[in-house]
Write an enzyme that holds these catalytic residues in place. Structure first.
Site, PDB file in Angstrom:
ATOM      1  N   ASP A 140      -1.394   3.484  -3.667  1.00 41.21           N
ATOM      2  CA  ASP A 140      -0.653   4.342  -2.748  1.00 41.21           C
ATOM      3  C   ASP A 140      -1.684   5.274  -2.109  1.00 41.21           C
ATOM      4  O   ASP A 140      -2.493   5.844  -2.820  1.00 41.21           O
ATOM      5  CB  ASP A 140       0.369   5.158  -3.520  1.00 41.21           C
ATOM      6  CG  ASP A 140       1.336   4.286  -4.330  1.00 41.21           C
ATOM      7  OD1 ASP A 140       1.276   3.067  -4.248  1.00 41.21           O
ATOM      8  OD2 ASP A 140       2.137   4.842  -5.093  1.00 41.21           O
ATOM      9  N   HIS A 164       4.645  -1.563  -0.001  1.00 42.02           N
ATOM     10  CA  HIS A 164       5.129  -0.381  -0.716  1.00 42.02           C
ATOM     11  C   HIS A 164       6.097   0.413   0.174  1.00 42.02           C
ATOM     12  O   HIS A 164       5.995   1.629   0.322  1.00 42.02           O
ATOM     13  CB  HIS A 164       3.939   0.498  -1.138  1.00 42.02           C
ATOM     14  CG  HIS A 164       4.225   1.379  -2.326  1.00 42.02           C
ATOM     15  ND1 HIS A 164       5.111   2.412  -2.264  1.00 42.02           N
ATOM     16  CD2 HIS A 164       3.734   1.378  -3.594  1.00 42.02           C
ATOM     17  CE1 HIS A 164       5.138   3.017  -3.457  1.00 42.02           C
ATOM     18  NE2 HIS A 164       4.318   2.396  -4.284  1.00 42.02           N
ATOM     19  N   ASP A 222       5.385   2.762 -11.300  1.00 42.76           N
ATOM     20  CA  ASP A 222       5.726   1.571 -10.511  1.00 42.76           C
ATOM     21  C   ASP A 222       4.529   0.624 -10.349  1.00 42.76           C
ATOM     22  O   ASP A 222       4.667  -0.467  -9.803  1.00 42.76           O
ATOM     23  CB  ASP A 222       6.303   1.968  -9.131  1.00 42.76           C
ATOM     24  CG  ASP A 222       5.422   2.914  -8.346  1.00 42.76           C
ATOM     25  OD1 ASP A 222       4.720   3.740  -8.961  1.00 42.76           O
ATOM     26  OD2 ASP A 222       5.425   2.833  -7.098  1.00 42.76           O
TER      27      ASP A 222
HETATM   28 ZN   LIG Z   1       3.667   3.511  -5.968  1.00 43.40          ZN
HETATM   29 ZN   LIG Z   2       1.719   6.452  -6.803  1.00 45.18          ZN
END
Ligand SMILES: [Zn+2]
Ligand SMILES: [Zn+2]
Length: 271
Positions: A178, A236, A35
């Site tokens: 992330d 996110h 992603d």
């Molecule tokens: Zn991600």
């Molecule tokens: Zn990730």
């Protein structure tokens, strides 16, 4: 132009945003989960077809160079512009005449980088009224003073400080996805005008956040608070939330100046 991560939808949004195809540009990739990188080949391909000729820099973790070259070997991205790829490590600093970007290790399942963009101090505010009072004619001499150089006016020598205020602090923006909340990110984000932080889950899914290497909105808010950032953007958000407002409420209870940006929103950041 700085682009942080390049997921699947990026090139489409990029066109909508009319961001300009031939500007000086750097793409920063946080980590090699789909992603965050699946949009990269498409982006390079489209930029090329739309006529980009200027070099493109891509910065990312180890493996980013292999990703781009492998795709290019198989599908041919036909880029008509040079691509320079840098594999960055935590502690790395990208230096530009106008800004620096610092790199730190985020805490995710795989190596993941967080980035802090810091604009260099900008020259102080120019006071046109003062310049006129001193008899400096508008034009090149104003420009010279604005850029911090002295000028000669008849027999007088005028220093820029007579018409220009003290240097102004540059803007700082930290991008951390992330990631779990972690000390490295708090340190990197210190004093940010805007912190863009992973807020994948709400409070009721905090176990899941821990398991998947993500943060809850409340955890993001605590990072904003601890790093003394001025504004937090929740980012996110998991697709399982049709309505992400509860996440915003949970974050705001801890850190008031939190926003939940929608797609294509412009956020102005001033130091
Ligand atoms: Zn991600
Ligand atoms: Zn990730």
């Amino acid at each position: 132009m700085l682009l942080f991560d390049c997921g699947e939808g990026t090139q489409r949004q990029f066109l909508y945003a009319r961001a300009g195809i031939n500007r000086k540009m750097r793409i920063f990739i946080s980590h090699l989960h789909g992603d965050h990188v699946f949009g990269l080949p498409g982006m390079i391909h489209s930029l090329s077809f739309m006529g980009r000729t200027r070099e493109l820099e891509i910065i990312g973790p180890k493996g980013i160079a292999k990703l781009v070259t492998s795709v290019n070997n198989i599908v041919k991205l036909y880029s008509h512009f040079p691509i320079r790829i840098y594999e960055a490590k935590p502690g790395f600093k990208i230096r530009d005449p106008e800004y620096t970007v610092k790199v730190a290790a985020a805490k995710h399942g795989i190596p993941c980088l967080a980035y802090a963009f810091e604009e260099k101090p900008r020259p102080g505010r120019f006071d046109p009224a003062k310049a006129r009072r001193l008899g400096v004619p508008e034009g090149p001499l104003w420009k010279k003073l604005q850029s911090g150089r002295s000028i000669k006016l008849g027999r007088r020598r005028l220093a820029p400080r007579l018409v220009v205020g003290p240097p102004r602090r540059g803007v700082k923006i930290t991008y951390a996805v992330d990631t779990r909340p972690c000390p490295q990110v708090i340190k990197l984000a210190r004093g940010s005008d805007l912190l863009i932080h992973d807020s994948c889950f709400d409070q009721s899914a905090s176990t899941r956040a821990r398991e998947y290497g993500h943060s809850t909105a409340a955890e993001a808010a605590r990072v904003a608070k601890k790093s003394r950032s001025r504004k937090l953007a929740l980012f996110h958000i998991s697709a399982m939330y049709e309505d992400a407002n509860p996440l915003l409420r949970q974050a705001k209870a801890i850190f008031t100046d939190t926003i939940l940006p929608q797609d294509m929103v412009t956020v102005s950041v001033v130091a």
